[in-house]
Motif scaffolding. Structure first.
Motif, short mmCIF file in Angstrom:
data_model
loop_
_atom_site.label_atom_id
_atom_site.label_comp_id
_atom_site.label_asym_id
_atom_site.label_seq_id
_atom_site.Cartn_x
_atom_site.Cartn_y
_atom_site.Cartn_z
N ASP A 226 0.77 -1.28 0.22
CA ASP A 226 -0.01 0.08 -0.10
C ASP A 226 0.75 1.28 0.04
OD1 ASP A 226 -2.30 -1.45 0.04
OD2 ASP A 226 -2.93 -0.76 1.98
N THR A 227 0.78 2.02 -1.31
CA THR A 227 1.65 3.20 -1.13
C THR A 227 0.87 4.40 -0.97
OG1 THR A 227 1.59 3.13 -3.70
CG2 THR A 227 3.38 2.25 -2.57
N GLN A 228 1.18 5.61 -0.31
CA GLN A 228 0.44 6.85 -0.22
C GLN A 228 0.52 7.56 -1.57
OE1 GLN A 228 1.88 9.07 2.96
NE2 GLN A 228 1.30 7.60 4.36
N LYS A 229 -0.58 8.33 -1.86
CA LYS A 229 -0.46 8.96 -3.27
C LYS A 229 0.47 10.23 -2.96
CE LYS A 229 -5.40 8.20 -4.31
NZ LYS A 229 -6.62 8.92 -4.54
N THR A 230 1.19 10.56 -4.22
CA THR A 230 1.98 11.59 -4.38
C THR A 230 1.29 13.01 -3.87
OG1 THR A 230 3.62 10.32 -5.47
CG2 THR A 230 3.77 12.90 -5.43
N PRO A 231 1.72 13.81 -2.97
CA PRO A 231 1.00 15.04 -2.88
C PRO A 231 0.86 16.02 -4.04
CG PRO A 231 2.29 14.68 -0.84
CD PRO A 231 2.87 13.64 -2.04
N SER A 232 -0.13 16.38 -4.39
CA SER A 232 -0.19 17.42 -5.58
C SER A 232 0.13 18.67 -5.16
CB SER A 232 -1.55 17.21 -6.33
OG SER A 232 -2.27 17.79 -5.24
N ASN A 233 0.95 19.52 -6.22
CA ASN A 233 1.15 20.90 -5.97
C ASN A 233 -0.18 21.84 -6.14
OD1 ASN A 233 2.32 23.26 -5.63
ND2 ASN A 233 3.95 23.09 -7.44
N ASN A 234 -0.36 22.38 -4.91
CA ASN A 234 -1.56 23.37 -4.78
C ASN A 234 -1.42 24.61 -5.36
OD1 ASN A 234 -3.21 21.00 -3.97
ND2 ASN A 234 -2.57 21.49 -1.92
N THR A 235 -0.10 24.85 -5.76
CA THR A 235 0.24 26.44 -6.12
C THR A 235 -0.35 26.72 -7.53
OG1 THR A 235 2.24 26.11 -4.88
CG2 THR A 235 1.99 27.97 -6.71
N PRO A 236 -1.19 27.37 -7.80
CA PRO A 236 -1.87 27.85 -9.10
C PRO A 236 -0.74 28.48 -9.99
CG PRO A 236 -2.47 29.48 -7.61
CD PRO A 236 -1.66 28.49 -6.63
N SER A 237 -0.85 27.72 -11.29
CA SER A 237 0.00 28.15 -12.07
C SER A 237 -0.62 28.43 -13.51
CB SER A 237 1.18 27.10 -12.57
OG SER A 237 0.49 25.86 -12.94
N VAL A 238 -0.02 29.26 -14.09
CA VAL A 238 -0.82 29.79 -15.48
C VAL A 238 0.09 29.15 -16.81
CG1 VAL A 238 -1.54 31.77 -16.97
CG2 VAL A 238 -1.67 31.99 -14.43
N PRO A 239 -0.51 28.43 -17.44
CA PRO A 239 0.60 28.09 -18.39
C PRO A 239 0.78 28.99 -19.55
CG PRO A 239 -1.79 27.15 -18.93
CD PRO A 239 -1.80 28.00 -17.39
#
Length: 236
Positions: free
Chosen positions: A161-174
């Motif tokens: 059982d592996t934990q999910k990789t935390p996503s980067n919550n910092t908004p970014s503009v492509p």
């Protein structure tokens, strides 16, 4: 008195034979543990499909739900059935169909148990994972499982059982349309192996051997006939 003794002997004979008949059932216990900390993981579910059953020729044959599988399971060994590739092909097959299965939820202890018919092949998948964790890789199970010259019907599996990789919550503009299409997967790469089963096999040790069964059954029948004859003699 003779009749009571005969009935008791007959009951003893049947009581000895019954444990052998009970070997047609088994169980799977999946222990959900954090791969790094070892703590129990509650939540999510397990879905178990019966893939194949043993025929009279001691060969596995697909159940009606899996007859359209392209791989011939009759010629596969236990180790071949329990490979990651075969489990993935079965999981892909069931994902596009509505098939009968047994579903159990993971309790607070992290240990989910399910009763299974012996002399069969099963696929175990997870359709809903615990919060914060990836789904476990699908795996196959053969019951009874043969290991070190023994046949085990009660299996304990410990998948990773592996934990999910935390996503980067910092908004970014492509900066461009090209960069907006670029995606990075947070899932770890799929391994090429399946959990070794059973990692901790648990088989109740009753001390019962098979060879005394016919002798005890014959002894019970002999005592029954003797008791019946003594009763008839007393009536005269």
């Amino acid at each position: 008195m003779g009749l009571l003794l005969a009935l008791f002997s007959l009951f003893l004979a049947f009581a000895v034979v019954n444990p052998v008949q009970a070997a047609d059932t088994g169980s799977l216990t999946v222990q959900m543990r954090d791969q790094k900390t070892g703590k129990a993981i509650a939540g999510g579910n397990l879905v178990v499909y019966q893939v194949a059953k043993l025929d009279s020729g001691k060969k596995y044959q697909y159940t009606s739900d899996f007859t359209k599988m392209s791989q011939d399971i009759a010629g596969m060994s236990q180790s071949e059935i329990m490979t990651a590739n075969f489990a993935r092909s079965l999981a892909n097959y069931v994902s596009t169909k509505s098939l009968s299965a047994q579903t159990t939820n993971i309790p607070s202890s992290g240990d989910a148990s399910i009763s299974l018919e012996s002399n069969a092949v099963y696929l175990v998948v997870q359709t809903t994972s615990a919060a914060g964790y990836e789904k476990i890789n699908p795996f196959c199970l053969v019951l009874p499982y043969k290991i070190d010259g023994q046949t085990v019907n009660n299996i304990v599996a410990q998948p990773k059982d592996t934990q999910k990789t935390p996503s980067n919550n910092t908004p970014s503009v492509p900066s461009s349309p090209r960069s907006s299409k670029k995606k990075v997967s947070s899932k770890p790469p799929t391994g090429s192996t399946v959990p070794t089963l059973p990692q901790t096999p648990r088989l109740p040790q009753t001390g019962q051997l098979n060879w005394p069964i016919p002798l005890l059954a014959l002894a019970g029948l002999t005592l029954f006939v003797w008791g019946w004859a003594e009763q008839k003699k007393g009536e005269r």
